[in-house]
Design an enzyme around this catalytic site. Structure first.
Site, short mmCIF file in Angstrom:
data_model
loop_
_atom_site.label_atom_id
_atom_site.label_comp_id
_atom_site.label_asym_id
_atom_site.label_seq_id
_atom_site.Cartn_x
_atom_site.Cartn_y
_atom_site.Cartn_z
N SER A 97 0.83 -1.20 0.00
CA SER A 97 0.00 0.00 0.00
C SER A 97 0.87 1.27 0.00
CB SER A 97 -0.96 -0.04 1.20
OG SER A 97 -1.94 0.95 1.11
N ASP A 197 -9.83 -4.98 -4.55
CA ASP A 197 -9.17 -4.19 -3.50
C ASP A 197 -10.11 -3.05 -3.13
OD1 ASP A 197 -7.56 -2.27 -2.11
OD2 ASP A 197 -5.75 -3.01 -3.10
N HIS A 227 -7.02 -6.04 -0.09
CA HIS A 227 -5.92 -5.07 -0.05
C HIS A 227 -4.70 -5.55 0.75
CE1 HIS A 227 -3.89 -1.27 -0.34
NE2 HIS A 227 -3.85 -1.14 0.97
#
Length: 250
Positions: A97, A197, A227
């Site tokens: 991320s 996601d 995610h």
């Protein structure tokens, strides 16, 4: 005087001493090193030297994060890379991320890095940017957290229950800056992308793939994870693919 925040259990930085292959593993926005520990342990089991820094303001209290800036997070990963450089002749970076965003940032600044592994990395998050612009006009300091977007039942990410509005502005600035310089990346890269996601649009990974100048680049889809893929059904797949990639680029 700065408040003395205590680091949560399992949110500490970690370091595994190993051989001359160094791997920096970077957690995500509002998350902790807990999300990267499994992959870090798999790297360590291969004999690699592994460092997982705790990003400033993370793993303590949302008010601590509120006082942190994207430059603090850059400084954290720069310091981590410098530490590995002292011990290792080969350098790799993997990040989830915003950790993936910081991974890309390091590749933009350090062409000597041997390979990078962004996982559901953020470089284009217009919805968060719009939310930030609206919230910044109000007195709202915190909104609901974004942690634990995980498909696998019974698995929980150690992450903040609430997100500081100010921090949303910091990650938006960071992503925009990194996005502008993607074409400067020539480092070998494997981009991991969850097909579903709910935090970072999967189109981010395609944008990264299309924008980098690396001659060796792979976009690897993760069909069984959301995610936080490093804690999800594909965590073993990510670790194995990453280990193959690292060994092939040494």
């Amino acid at each position: 005087m700065a408040a003395n925040y205590r680091v949560m259990k399992d949110a500490d930085a970690f370091y595994f001493a190993g051989n001359e292959i160094g791997v920096l593993v970077v957690h995500g926005f509002t998350g902790t090193t807990q999300s990267m520990r499994y992959i870090g342990e798999q790297f360590a089991a291969e004999g690699f030297t592994v460092l997982g820094p705790r990003l400033e303001g993370h793993g303590t209290d949302p008010e601590d994060m509120e006082a942190s800036t994207y430059q603090d997070w850059i400084d954290n990963v720069e310091a981590g890379l410098a530490t590995l450089k002292e011990e290792c002749s080969k350098l790799f970076v993997a990040g989830l991320s915003m950790g993936g965003t910081l991974t890309l940032y390091l590749a933009e600044q350090h062409p000597e890095i041997n390979g990078i592994l962004p996982i559901n990395a953020a470089v284009d998050i217009p919805e968060m940017a719009e939310n930030y612009r609206e919230l910044a006009q109000t007195d709202t300091r915190f909104v609901n957290g974004i942690g634990s977007d995980i498909k696998r039942p019974g698995v929980k990410e150690l992450a903040y229950e609430k997100t500081p509005v100010k921090s949303m502005g910091e990650i938006v600035t960071l992503t925009e800056m990194v996005k502008q310089n993607l074409s400067s990346i020539t480092t070998p890269i494997v981009i991991f992308s969850s097909t579903e996601d709910h935090v970072v649009p999967p189109e981010n990974s395609q944008l990264i793939y299309d924008s980098v100048s690396s001659t060796e680049k792979t976009l690897f889809n993760l069909d069984a994870s959301y995610h936080v893929a490093t804690l999800d059904n594909d965590k073993e797949v990510i670790a194995n693919k990453a280990i193959q990639f690292i060994k092939a680029n040494c």
